[in-house]
Design a protein around this motif. Sequence first.
Motif, PDB file in Angstrom:
ATOM      1  N   GLU A  30    -102.119  22.392 -18.841  1.00 25.09           N
ATOM      2  CA  GLU A  30    -102.484  22.948 -20.141  1.00 25.09           C
ATOM      3  C   GLU A  30    -103.903  22.556 -20.527  1.00 25.09           C
ATOM      4  O   GLU A  30    -104.692  23.399 -20.994  1.00 25.09           O
ATOM      5  N   ARG A  39    -106.690  24.418 -18.759  1.00 26.74           N
ATOM      6  CA  ARG A  39    -106.892  25.746 -19.324  1.00 26.74           C
ATOM      7  C   ARG A  39    -107.580  25.657 -20.690  1.00 26.74           C
ATOM      8  O   ARG A  39    -108.404  26.510 -21.040  1.00 26.74           O
ATOM      9  N   VAL A  40    -107.221  24.623 -21.459  1.00 29.43           N
ATOM     10  CA  VAL A  40    -107.853  24.453 -22.771  1.00 29.43           C
ATOM     11  C   VAL A  40    -109.360  24.252 -22.615  1.00 29.43           C
ATOM     12  O   VAL A  40    -110.165  24.813 -23.377  1.00 29.43           O
ATOM     13  N   THR A  72    -110.858  27.457 -22.065  1.00 31.99           N
ATOM     14  CA  THR A  72    -110.672  28.336 -23.218  1.00 31.99           C
ATOM     15  C   THR A  72    -111.636  27.994 -24.346  1.00 31.99           C
ATOM     16  O   THR A  72    -112.045  28.875 -25.118  1.00 31.99           O
ATOM     17  N   ARG A  76    -103.692  21.517 -30.439  1.00 32.04           N
ATOM     18  CA  ARG A  76    -103.117  22.861 -30.389  1.00 32.04           C
ATOM     19  C   ARG A  76    -103.324  23.594 -31.714  1.00 32.04           C
ATOM     20  O   ARG A  76    -103.639  24.803 -31.731  1.00 32.04           O
ATOM     21  N   LEU A 133    -106.927  24.755 -32.010  1.00 34.51           N
ATOM     22  CA  LEU A 133    -107.169  25.932 -31.175  1.00 34.51           C
ATOM     23  C   LEU A 133    -106.647  27.197 -31.850  1.00 34.51           C
ATOM     24  O   LEU A 133    -107.311  28.244 -31.844  1.00 34.51           O
ATOM     25  N   TRP A 155    -104.540  32.556 -25.742  1.00 38.92           N
ATOM     26  CA  TRP A 155    -103.323  31.782 -25.448  1.00 38.92           C
ATOM     27  C   TRP A 155    -103.601  30.674 -24.453  1.00 38.92           C
ATOM     28  O   TRP A 155    -104.361  30.842 -23.487  1.00 38.92           O
ATOM     29  N   THR A 156    -102.988  29.526 -24.709  1.00 38.11           N
ATOM     30  CA  THR A 156    -102.931  28.433 -23.743  1.00 38.11           C
ATOM     31  C   THR A 156    -101.497  27.918 -23.725  1.00 38.11           C
ATOM     32  O   THR A 156    -100.768  28.054 -24.710  1.00 38.11           O
ATOM     33  N   ARG A 190     -98.594  26.408 -26.714  1.00 38.81           N
ATOM     34  CA  ARG A 190     -98.984  26.801 -28.059  1.00 38.81           C
ATOM     35  C   ARG A 190     -98.336  28.129 -28.419  1.00 38.81           C
ATOM     36  O   ARG A 190     -98.350  29.077 -27.615  1.00 38.81           O
TER      37      ARG A 190
END
Length: 460
Positions: A337, A340-341, A344, A441, A444, A451-452, A455
């Motif tokens: 996660e 990816r964050v 993102t 989260r 964000l 999307w991640t 969340r």
Amino acid sequence: DNHKMGDFAPYLFTSSDLGRSWRSIAGDLPRGTIVWAVQQDHVRPELLFAGTEFGVYWTPNGGTNWHKLTGGMPTTAVRDIKLHRRDNDLVAATFGRGFYVLDDYTPLRAVAAGARADGGALLPVRDAWWFVPYQVAQAAGRPELGSDDFTAENTPFGALLTVYLTELPATARESRRAAEQAQRARGIDSPFPGYDRLRAGALESGPTVLVVVSDATGRRVRTLEVPARAGLHRIAWDLRGPSPEPVRLERPAFQPPWVGEPTGPLVAPGGYSAQLVLVSASGVRELGAAQGFEVKSVPNVRGNVDLVAAAAFQGRVAELARRLAITESEIGQLHGELRRVRATLIATPRAAPALHAQLDSIMASLAGFERRLSGDPARARLNQSNERSISERVWTATSTFGTRLPATATQREQAELAEGELAAVAREWRAFVDGDVARLRAALEAAGAPWTPGRVGRVP
């Protein structure tokens, strides 16, 4: 036998008056099936076995109806058969100088006695010997000997469970297709079934057949799946509980032969029962009666060993390993996660630059949890000694899975230390996820980030 005169008919006779008169019991044996040998069960006289030119046949009713034994028995000339009375095994000798063994044919006695159940039943179970099988050579099948080596498999270890299924409920899709085929056979056009029926048929998974094993107190200790098709099926329970490892849905492209499936702890000797269960669209239904059996320890353990206490320790350690695997899996998911964050954040113009520093802080905290669970990777890369991690302590304790003997003092100590340390990590982990991770989260989502994982977007 009259095949040398061109007569290949099956000849099989019985006499009930000391040979003064005879009657044929060839029944419905196929034409051209020469009979070479016959054996009668010593418990149920109407249960007979015949070695023929084309394999082994058996009859539950004294010869009226014959059924061919398959499941590994080839179509070959069986010149002799014997019944092993102690273990109730059937041994067949072929013209090709081969030997075949049907382990524990006692379930066929239940069939001969007229055992029938609505949908199916679990047939009687032979008592199982409790021990730890010894692995000969490098791995199962002895691959180090090359592909030209042949070694016959032993009887499957554990409790042999024989399932007899007469029929299984049809799925909605199967019922619809059967009705459409019947309509076509009568020359009738099949109407469109409607989208509701099509969706329901696509979602239905079909029947599942399970064997649920319980101990003497009624506590379920294992669930095993049986092929969902009519006929006789045999599976083996390895006298262990389930593995504490997460279930793997994907298999690696290559796995060394010495790497086996994850195993769970040994259960204690004693009384157990097994129940056949059918799960279908109409609900859950037990098929037939539960079958009881004993798990008996092979009498080769020296001294006054408490085998029940040894198995109880293994069960305690299995629960510890299960909780460790859950924490490790959650850390792995959070790693994915956060990767990816990080990507993102660049694609989110409204994200505050301070979120990058917040993410770095969370990554550092995550690395701290990993060090406590699995050790310091920096020291490991330099081959330096490490403080004993929780996973190493658990590994030491789970090594008892390979023995029936009680745990050593070291194994007990490592289990106690791991339980205390893992409990502390679990408390801190939950606070970390509910605090720092939850705030990231939320930030964000407030910044309108794509999307991640982990969340849930707000509903406008």
